[in-house]
Design a protein around this motif. Structure first.
Motif, PDB file in Angstrom:
ATOM      1  N   ALA A  12       0.822  -1.208   0.000  1.00 37.23           N
ATOM      2  CA  ALA A  12       0.000   0.000   0.000  1.00 37.23           C
ATOM      3  C   ALA A  12       0.857   1.258   0.000  1.00 37.23           C
ATOM      4  O   ALA A  12       1.929   1.298   0.621  1.00 37.23           O
ATOM      5  N   GLN A  13       0.347   2.259  -0.697  1.00 40.15           N
ATOM      6  CA  GLN A  13       0.897   3.610  -0.676  1.00 40.15           C
ATOM      7  C   GLN A  13      -0.137   4.508  -0.013  1.00 40.15           C
ATOM      8  O   GLN A  13      -1.298   4.549  -0.428  1.00 40.15           O
ATOM      9  N   GLN A  14       0.271   5.241   1.027  1.00 38.71           N
ATOM     10  CA  GLN A  14      -0.645   6.094   1.769  1.00 38.71           C
ATOM     11  C   GLN A  14      -0.011   7.475   1.920  1.00 38.71           C
ATOM     12  O   GLN A  14       1.126   7.586   2.382  1.00 38.71           O
ATOM     13  N   ARG A  15      -0.776   8.525   1.549  1.00 35.51           N
ATOM     14  CA  ARG A  15      -0.210   9.867   1.651  1.00 35.51           C
ATOM     15  C   ARG A  15      -1.293  10.871   1.990  1.00 35.51           C
ATOM     16  O   ARG A  15      -2.424  10.787   1.495  1.00 35.51           O
ATOM     17  N   ALA A  16      -0.928  11.824   2.843  1.00 39.39           N
ATOM     18  CA  ALA A  16      -1.830  12.909   3.215  1.00 39.39           C
ATOM     19  C   ALA A  16      -1.154  14.247   2.968  1.00 39.39           C
ATOM     20  O   ALA A  16       0.056  14.399   3.211  1.00 39.39           O
ATOM     21  N   LEU A  17      -1.933  15.216   2.505  1.00 36.21           N
ATOM     22  CA  LEU A  17      -1.501  16.603   2.363  1.00 36.21           C
ATOM     23  C   LEU A  17      -2.308  17.432   3.349  1.00 36.21           C
ATOM     24  O   LEU A  17      -3.546  17.427   3.305  1.00 36.21           O
ATOM     25  N   VAL A  18      -1.615  18.147   4.248  1.00 33.69           N
ATOM     26  CA  VAL A  18      -2.283  18.905   5.302  1.00 33.69           C
ATOM     27  C   VAL A  18      -2.051  20.395   5.054  1.00 33.69           C
ATOM     28  O   VAL A  18      -0.902  20.845   5.001  1.00 33.69           O
ATOM     29  N   GLY A  19      -3.150  21.128   4.912  1.00 35.84           N
ATOM     30  CA  GLY A  19      -3.065  22.536   4.545  1.00 35.84           C
ATOM     31  C   GLY A  19      -2.871  23.472   5.724  1.00 35.84           C
ATOM     32  O   GLY A  19      -2.708  23.048   6.879  1.00 35.84           O
ATOM     33  N   ARG A  20      -2.901  24.736   5.454  1.00 30.72           N
ATOM     34  CA  ARG A  20      -2.630  25.793   6.430  1.00 30.72           C
ATOM     35  C   ARG A  20      -3.568  25.683   7.631  1.00 30.72           C
ATOM     36  O   ARG A  20      -4.794  25.610   7.490  1.00 30.72           O
ATOM     37  N   ASP A  21      -2.988  25.661   8.829  1.00 30.46           N
ATOM     38  CA  ASP A  21      -3.727  25.603  10.098  1.00 30.46           C
ATOM     39  C   ASP A  21      -4.667  24.409  10.202  1.00 30.46           C
ATOM     40  O   ASP A  21      -5.602  24.412  11.012  1.00 30.46           O
ATOM     41  N   ALA A  22      -4.453  23.379   9.404  1.00 29.11           N
ATOM     42  CA  ALA A  22      -5.275  22.167   9.449  1.00 29.11           C
ATOM     43  C   ALA A  22      -4.624  21.141  10.376  1.00 29.11           C
ATOM     44  O   ALA A  22      -3.424  21.213  10.675  1.00 29.11           O
ATOM     45  N   THR A  23      -5.447  20.175  10.823  1.00 26.45           N
ATOM     46  CA  THR A  23      -4.935  19.123  11.707  1.00 26.45           C
ATOM     47  C   THR A  23      -5.371  17.760  11.191  1.00 26.45           C
ATOM     48  O   THR A  23      -6.483  17.589  10.693  1.00 26.45           O
ATOM     49  N   LEU A  24      -4.482  16.806  11.363  1.00 27.45           N
ATOM     50  CA  LEU A  24      -4.748  15.417  10.993  1.00 27.45           C
ATOM     51  C   LEU A  24      -4.292  14.516  12.120  1.00 27.45           C
ATOM     52  O   LEU A  24      -3.135  14.585  12.552  1.00 27.45           O
TER      53      LEU A  24
END
Length: 437
Positions: free
Chosen positions: A244-256
């Motif tokens: 599996a390939q897993q990727r997240a992009l987290v933007g300005r002032d965002a939380t994950l």
């Protein structure tokens, strides 16, 4: 490595037949064909490569598998763990890479939320999803498995939450395999600016001993000021090859907050990347690995700081029984412009037998000069004094070991905000613990 060449079951002719059955827009078909061309040209991973030197896939044979069969009404899904006792806003299920069922509460559908089978939502709302699918959050050319997934994906799930919409209840996505089944599921989660959601993602096989082949991708996009909680339980059968390939992009002032629990599969090779692309973005990644028998689980993590004033916290814990093995290879990468970075990674391993093995390789790649980045790793065995102390209080040896293992993972369980999910993961691990030898 030495591996069978592309099998007739996954030939160019069979790909074209598959694409004809999809009825997809031209831009997506072009993506698929380009990925297939790359799949045909790339070599299989070689153990001389650093990424694969500790993961042996010489026994994997692609020609053992074929395109996923059609799902019938009589198809039986395995039982779910994460949705037990949880009130849901919606649920989506797939078996052998084919959609089975999906529903979303009208309250959220009326606010523009899209949720369900990626296959079906793409048919109904293709132009809405097009920018995110064309963005290719996961690199489809990372290796031969990634290219195969990009060409052949089907039966995945999608969640799209419009700007400012807050979904108070969790959503559940479930991908399952029959014995020796194939899953090419692709999960896409998009939260627009200011949105909020919780996703419970689960994979399982019909039986604990089932075999099969999973080649998947997870793509997450968290917009400015958005908040996503993503829980993923991997409990494939003990004969499943899991890539599996897993990727997240987290933007300005965002939380994950991303929590992973990996219990199943024969062999797993997972790349989990989080990119902090907006100033003030933050992420917390929690990993729980429990292995037994001859299981081999490899997780490569990357916390990539691309913007200023971002924070990342990766904590992976693994407990190993029998002759099992885990490999965790983590990297904090800080770009030159990512000043004021605060990055942390840690991997703790608990060996429950003398034959188990845990490889831990943390790393830093820092190109900025005003940062705070730290990492740590520990590996050890169960303390016999702790077992003895518990047994003097009336516990059996197995009960004592279970308590110690539960305590080992408690730091991560405490971070899970849904009590029923926290309890379900704890019970799933406790049920697998045997006496420490």
């Amino acid at each position: 490595m030495t591996a069978t060449a592309t099998a007739t079951s996954f030939s160019h002719a069979s790909l074209e037949s598959f694409l004809e059955s999809r009825q997809e827009p031209g831009w997506l078909l072009e993506q698929r064909r380009a990925a297939w061309q790359m799949f045909s040209e790339l070599d299989w991973p070689d153990r001389r490569e650093e990424e694969w030197t500790r993961t042996d896939i010489r026994l994997f044979k692609l020609d053992k598998y074929t395109w996923p069969p059609a799902v019938t009404d009589e198809t039986r899904m395995p039982s779910s763990v994460l949705q037990e006792g949880v009130q849901l806003a919606g649920a989506s299920a797939a078996l052998d890479s084919r959609p089975v069922a999906a529903h979303l509460d009208s309250k959220w559908a009326d606010q523009g939320v899209l949720f369900g089978s990626l296959d079906q939502v793409l048919v109904d709302h293709g132009e809405r999803l097009r920018p995110f699918l064309q963005r290719r959050i996961v690199n489809p050319y990372h290796d031969k498995f990634a290219a195969l997934q990009a060409a052949c994906w089907s039966g995945g799930h999608v969640l799209y939450v419009p700007r400012g919409v807050v979904i108070e209840l969790p959503l559940h996505v479930f991908s399952a395999l029959t014995d020796d089944g194939v899953d090419f599921g692709r999960t896409l989660v998009v939260l627009e600016d200011g949105a909020e959601a919780t996703v419970l993602a689960e994979t399982a096989s019909r039986s604990e001993t089932s075999g099969g082949f999973h080649c998947g991708a997870t793509e997450i996009l968290v917009g400015r000021g958005a908040n996503l909680r993503f829980v993923n339980l991997q409990d494939w059968g003990r004969g499943v090859w899991h890539f599996a390939q897993q990727r997240a992009l987290v933007g300005r002032d965002a939380t994950l907050q991303w929590t992973i629990a990996a219990l199943g599969s024969r062999l797993s090779k997972v790349n989990q990347h989080v990119s902090l692309v907006g100033e003030g973005a933050s992420c917390q990644v929690n990993g729980v690995l429990f292995t037994e028998g001859k299981q081999h689980l490899t997780y490569h993590t990357l916390q990539h700081h691309e913007a200023r004033h971002c924070q990342s916290d990766f904590l992976y814990k693994a407990a190993l029984q029998d002759r099992s093995r885990t490999v965790w290879r983590g990297m904090i990468k800080v770009d030159p412009d990512a000043q004021k970075t605060d990055g942390y990674q840690r991997n703790d391993n608990l060996l429950l037998s003398d034959q188990s093995r845990a490889d831990s390789i943390p790393g830093l790649e820092i190109e900025a000069d005003d940062v705070r980045c730290t990492h740590g790793s520990t590996t050890g065995k169960v303390d016999e004094e702790l077992i003895f102390y518990a047994m003097t209080r009336g516990f059996t040896r197995r009960e004592a070991v279970r308590m110690i293992v539960s305590g080992f993972f408690q730091q991560i369980f405490d971070r899970i905000t849904i009590e029923s999910v926290r309890d379900a993961l704890g019970q799933a691990i406790a049920a697998r613990v045997r006496e420490y030898q």
